[in-house]
Enzyme design. Structure first.
Site, PDB file in Angstrom:
ATOM      1  N   ASP A  62       0.735  -1.328   0.135  1.00 44.69           N
ATOM      2  CA  ASP A  62      -0.096   0.026  -0.031  1.00 44.69           C
ATOM      3  C   ASP A  62       1.011   1.280  -0.051  1.00 44.69           C
ATOM      4  OD1 ASP A  62      -2.166   1.957   0.507  1.00 44.69           O
ATOM      5  OD2 ASP A  62      -3.330   0.157   1.045  1.00 44.69           O
TER       6      ASP A  62
ATOM      7  N   HIS B  70      -2.929   2.780  -4.638  1.00 51.22           N
ATOM      8  CA  HIS B  70      -2.306   2.504  -3.622  1.00 51.22           C
ATOM      9  C   HIS B  70      -0.898   1.665  -3.834  1.00 51.22           C
ATOM     10  CE1 HIS B  70      -5.721   3.094  -0.624  1.00 51.22           C
ATOM     11  NE2 HIS B  70      -6.464   2.879  -1.672  1.00 51.22           N
TER      12      HIS B  70
ATOM     13  N   GLU C 204     -10.414   2.498  -4.674  1.00 54.11           N
ATOM     14  CA  GLU C 204     -10.108   4.076  -4.533  1.00 54.11           C
ATOM     15  C   GLU C 204      -9.032   4.792  -5.778  1.00 54.11           C
ATOM     16  OE1 GLU C 204     -10.946   4.348   0.241  1.00 54.11           O
ATOM     17  OE2 GLU C 204      -8.749   3.611  -0.402  1.00 54.11           O
TER      18      GLU C 204
HETATM   19  C1  ACM Z   1     -10.829  -0.066   1.396  1.00 56.77           C
HETATM   20  O1  ACM Z   1     -11.387   0.114   2.417  1.00 56.77           O
HETATM   21  N1  ACM Z   1     -10.115   0.852   0.520  1.00 56.77           N
HETATM   22  C2  ACM Z   1     -11.056  -1.282   0.553  1.00 56.77           C
END
Ligand code: ACM
Length: 546
Positions: A191, A252, A309
């Protein structure tokens, strides 16, 4: 006279309820009949089976020694007092179905599959660990149990990118997952703050990308070597737990991009260097070779590619030359189309490696086919996405923020953790999930694989903080995922749960007591003293928006 009648009626009713002894197991089994007999387990008790049950017998033997200090023999001669592990001919039933009989001189665990035998052994171990050992002897009440799970997928996700906890903590988590019959460990290894899995072809991913965490960007590199990954996967396999790695893309990706900037697709002012570059062919070769190494390490044959995201940090795609060329060549009209193209290519690459593709629920609006693909529904505020996933025919794992994000506080008195517009995640809400709003959806019955809790770790640095978020909600998750709706009862669960607190303490766990929430600050005080507990205001902001 009327009063006398009422008195006797109440007396009879209370005696009746008393007589209904609950089976002391979490998750509660489908059927449990008390027999009135007693089995005495001691050093003379023999565990026996055959070569197909030997590994599970050894696990049972080791666990009894570890937690109860009683040393049992394994063998196959039988004896006056024994535990028999028996694989029976295969019949059509869930792989984890089992029968456990605790009789006067023998305990018998029968199942068609090793997973079932293991589940039966887990039940037996729970019965054993809740009893006192008196002079090397453990008395077990007689029971006849028949059991199978509601859902095949019963998972926990741990984020070790934000903060790294290390293999001993992960093994302890796997121990407790086995205790509660949880069978999927979803490991969030990459991440923004850190890349935590060694990739031999790209050593800088860990040497550079492993540096830093959510609270300290200069923390020394922390990551799992491939040898350590294998060790943990083996440890999990001994407990019939599948380990599923998550390599998050195309967003990420910040830690990876620090190591290999050539594959970065840039970011946005708030999320710099957030994405991989979907416009460069080299990116697909790079990520595929990473995933090839990942595939070899994880026999679950499942890879989670995140895909969440992306819009947070893909603004640079509007300016990036390679991305712009891709848009022109493919005639894409917007960035979501670029994202969908990237995800489809990587999903195809994973399927070519004979792996299932797992991803967060953003993929529902993309271009993936539903075969070998599972959606993780996490946006509780978007029930329409769950509905759409089921409508399209995707398999689904349920993990909505409310009530399955375990980084949310579990009581209003709790200092550490998130809230969502004032809402949080009490143990009872975990227990009551999923409600009819989910289970009555079209296709829910055949496409929902199960559920899992996700523990994001922005706010958690210390092992004790992790424990505090997991316990006792992990027990509620386990019963919600295993026990059929008709068998669930929060009062009964609460009574059984209270008896587990002693086991938590014995294992050194730092847990929340939902039945005495006012005592919780007492648990947090030492951490607050160390300055590890951020203040309430800061933590309740939805800082990552996720
Ligand atoms: C998440 O909480 N971005 C999967």
């Amino acid at each position: 006279m009327k009063h006398l009648f009422l008195f006797f009626a109440l007396l009879t009713a209370s005696q009746f309820t008393k007589a209904q002894v609950q089976i002391p197991l979490i998750p509660k089994p489908v059927e449990a009949v008390q027999l009135g007999s007693t089995f005495i387990l001691d050093q003379h008790t023999q565990i026996f089976g055959d070569e197909n049950t030997a590994a599970i017998a050894h696990y049972l033997q080791a666990e009894i020694l570890k937690y109860s200090a009683v040393s049992l023999r394994t063998g196959n001669q039988g004896s006056a007092n024994y535990i028999h592990l028996k694989l029976t001919p295969k019949v059509k039933q869930p792989a984890e179905a089992y029968q456990l009989s605790v009789l006067e001189n023998k305990i018998e665990i029968k199942a068609s599959y090793p997973q079932g035998l293991f589940a039966g052994v887990s039940s037996l171990l729970q019965l054993i660990r809740q009893q006192n050992v008196v002079k090397g002897r453990i008395s077990l009440s007689g029971w006849q149990i028949k059991d199978h799970p509601r859902y095949a997928w019963r998972g926990i996700m741990l984020d070790e990118s934000r903060h790294f906890f290390g293999k001993e903590k992960v093994k302890q988590l796997l121990d407790w997952m086995a205790f509660y019959k949880l069978n999927k460990f979803h490991w969030h290894l990459t991440d923004q703050p850190g890349w935590r899995i060694e990739i031999k072809a790209y050593p800088k991913l860990t040497l550079v990308g492993g540096i830093g965490n959510h609270t300290d960007s200069l923390a020394k590199a922390q990551y799992y070597t491939q040898e350590e990954i294998k060790e943990i996967v083996r440890y999990a396999a001994e407990r019939y737990i599948d380990v599923i790695p998550e390599i998050d893309m195309p967003g990420h990706a910040t830690a990876a991009n620090r190591a290999y900037p050539a594959f970065s697709g840039g970011g946005s002012p708030k999320y710099p260097e957030f994405t991989f570059n979907p416009g460069k062919e080299e990116t697909y070769a790079y990520l595929s070779s990473i995933l090839q190494e990942v595939d070899v390490l994880f026999p679950s044959q499942m890879i989670h590619i995140g895909a969440d995201e992306v819009h947070f940090g893909n603004a640079h795609w509007n300016k990036d030359e390679a991305v712009q060329q891709l848009i022109k060549k493919q005639n894409f009209k917007d960035l979501p189309e670029v994202e969908a193209y990237f995800v489809k290519r990587m999903a195809d690459s994973i399927k070519n490696m004979n792996n299932e593709v797992l991803a967060w629920d953003e993929i529902v609006s993309g271009k993936l086919s539903t075969d070998k693909t599972t959606v993780f529904w996490w946006r509780h505020d978007k029930p329409e996405v769950l509905k759409q996933a089921l409508q399209k025919g995707f398999k689904v794992v349920l993990c909505p923020r409310l009530p399955l994000y375990f980084d949310f506080v579990q009581d209003s008195s709790q200092v550490l953790g998130r809230k969502w517009s004032g809402s949080f995640v009490p143990v009872q809400n975990v227990y009551n999930f999923p409600g009819a709003a989910v289970t009555d959806l079209p296709n829910a019955g055949n496409l929902i694989r199960g559920m899992q809790a996700n523990l994001w770790t922005e706010a958690f640095v210390e092992n004790q903080q992790l424990d505090y978020m997991l316990f006792p909600r992990m027990a509620a998750l386990a019963e919600a995922a295993w026990t059929n709706q008709a068998g669930k009862n929060y009062e009964g669960f609460s009574d059984r749960l209270k008896k587990h607190f002693r086991l938590y303490s014995l294992d050194g766990l730092y847990f929340f007591n939902p039945f005495r929430p006012k005592t919780s600050p007492e648990w947090l005080t030492p951490l607050q003293r160390k300055g590890l507990v951020p203040n309430n205001e800061a933590q309740t902001k939805q800082e990552k928006g996720g």
